[in-house]
Write an enzyme that holds these catalytic residues in place. Sequence first.
Site, short mmCIF file in Angstrom:
data_model
loop_
_atom_site.label_atom_id
_atom_site.label_comp_id
_atom_site.label_asym_id
_atom_site.label_seq_id
_atom_site.Cartn_x
_atom_site.Cartn_y
_atom_site.Cartn_z
N ALA A 146 -5.64 8.25 1.18
CA ALA A 146 -4.67 9.17 0.59
C ALA A 146 -4.10 10.22 1.25
O ALA A 146 -2.85 10.31 1.33
CB ALA A 146 -5.11 9.48 -0.65
N ASP A 156 -7.57 8.40 -4.88
CA ASP A 156 -6.08 8.06 -4.55
C ASP A 156 -5.02 8.93 -5.59
O ASP A 156 -4.11 9.27 -5.18
CB ASP A 156 -5.87 6.76 -4.73
CG ASP A 156 -6.45 6.03 -3.29
OD1 ASP A 156 -7.82 5.76 -3.31
OD2 ASP A 156 -5.90 5.91 -2.11
N GLN A 183 -13.11 -1.55 4.51
CA GLN A 183 -12.95 -0.14 5.34
C GLN A 183 -14.31 0.64 5.33
O GLN A 183 -14.52 1.33 6.48
CB GLN A 183 -12.00 0.80 4.57
CG GLN A 183 -10.62 0.23 4.75
CD GLN A 183 -9.99 -0.38 3.37
OE1 GLN A 183 -10.92 -1.07 2.59
NE2 GLN A 183 -9.02 -0.21 3.09
N ARG A 208 3.52 2.45 -0.78
CA ARG A 208 2.21 1.75 -1.35
C ARG A 208 2.39 2.72 -2.75
O ARG A 208 2.51 3.86 -2.84
CB ARG A 208 0.89 2.17 -0.53
CG ARG A 208 0.82 1.28 0.47
CD ARG A 208 -0.40 1.42 1.16
NE ARG A 208 -1.60 1.01 0.43
CZ ARG A 208 -2.86 1.07 0.76
NH1 ARG A 208 -3.38 1.96 1.64
NH2 ARG A 208 -3.75 0.56 0.04
N ARG A 242 -3.81 4.24 6.64
CA ARG A 242 -4.47 4.39 5.21
C ARG A 242 -5.23 5.67 4.78
O ARG A 242 -5.64 6.25 5.63
CB ARG A 242 -5.19 2.95 4.70
CG ARG A 242 -5.87 2.33 6.02
CD ARG A 242 -7.03 3.20 6.38
NE ARG A 242 -8.07 3.41 5.12
CZ ARG A 242 -8.97 4.33 4.84
NH1 ARG A 242 -9.32 5.09 6.22
NH2 ARG A 242 -9.55 4.52 3.99
O1 MRU Z 1 -6.66 1.19 0.88
P1 MRU Z 1 -6.94 2.40 1.34
O2 MRU Z 1 -7.86 2.15 2.47
O3 MRU Z 1 -5.88 3.34 1.56
O4 MRU Z 1 -8.01 2.89 0.17
C1 MRU Z 1 -8.54 4.29 0.51
C2 MRU Z 1 -9.24 5.08 -0.41
O5 MRU Z 1 -9.80 4.33 -1.56
C3 MRU Z 1 -9.93 6.16 -0.23
O6 MRU Z 1 -11.23 6.27 -0.80
C4 MRU Z 1 -9.21 7.36 -0.70
O7 MRU Z 1 -7.62 7.19 -0.36
C5 MRU Z 1 -9.71 8.51 -0.48
S1 MRU Z 1 -9.42 8.99 1.27
C6 MRU Z 1 -9.86 10.37 1.65
#
Ligand code: MRU
Length: 401
Positions: A60, A252, A211, A102, A58
């Site tokens: 981005a 994202d 997370q 996703r 996970r």
């Molecule tokens: O649901 P996730 O864990 O994929 O969400 C991740 C985030 O919201 C992060 O802040 C975003 O992807 C930036 S990561 C460098």
Amino acid sequence: MAADLTNLPHSIWWDKDSDDGISGVYLIDQTRLPLQGDVLRCCTLEGVEIAIKSLALRGAPALGVGAAMAIAVFSENESLANTADEWLQEIDAAATRISAARPTAVNLSWGAEKARDFAHRQISAGVGLSKAKQALVDFAKQMAADDEKTNRAIGVNGAALLMPGSNVLTICNAGSLATAYFGTALGVVYEAYGQGKIDHVWALETRPVNQGARLTTWELKCAGIPSALIADSMAASVMAQGWVDAILVGADRICSNGDTANKIGTLALAVLANHYAIPFYVCAPDSSIDRSLIDGSQIPIEQRDPRELTGFTATGVILPDDEATSTAFDTLTAQGSKALKFKAGHEMLIERKGGGYSFDAWFATTPPNIEVYNPAFDVTPTKLITSIITENGIFNPSKLG
Ligand code: MRU
């Protein structure tokens, strides 16, 4: 003192198993961190797709690399094509499929499109099928290396904005685990710490999947950076007490007007930052900018499983230290694993693992069958963002387009 990056994890890499000679996409299963550091080996497109849907992979930028590697692993291990045309048709289908895993992080379709486009260019340039396949693997590997370079540049650009001895606050995990390596918002932290600009990091728990609590605190500990975990509801309180000098978040998807989708809770932080006059920085690669979208109302927001909110998961390994307990677990897992269901909806899967028994449990915390709204992301309007920091520089969000 520089951040100690020796233990900072890579989230995803490509390798070939020396026993069976099969190439695979390797990734740390982020659903099990920090208690277990299981490495998953995905040798099929579906394997990577499942890893993405389940949040084993996970963040981005990591999703962008994952998409390209998913297509490369498909080409390497599953392609039935005999001709270049057949191969390109397969690649197109693989790219469409992985892009849909996703919806919110634009990097996923960006990574898929980069790999798809590369494959087409190889064939157009007259490269033969087997050479094109190898080139696609090399291309996907290079994307991981490029991602690290990008993140290091974001780190340098972002560090320039911080004052010496800053206390910063971050949400979710925008660190090494969310990228191929190093991180975006945490990349700024790692770089700035080495410059004496970071005193302390507040890591938001980031409900519902935690997370921040599970991944960001772990990463910061690996890097030896002083930090404290707070619940999402505590952000206003630490800001009100003057304990936050800057907020650093990832992204994202960023629209051409600067509106930014990031993990749910980011918008609340931006509103608070505005109230307390704290700079609010979005740290993201250029690949997170979706120039086709005019504003944030057009960003698709992922809705996740209600069970993320109606209970909590627990995972671990049971290592019995007496004969009777071992015998009881052996009986329970005589078939290798046992799925258990309890009253109130609790569930547990127990499997034999090594000398012990691993468990994946879900414990209900709410009445059954309640209505749930569980969006994974929210959109912060451009007017609440101080600057957007990319590998190319520091931008006024409203002038991004
Ligand atoms: O649901 P996730 O864990 O994929 O969400 C991740 C985030 O919201 C992060 O802040 C975003 O992807 C930036 S990561 C460098």
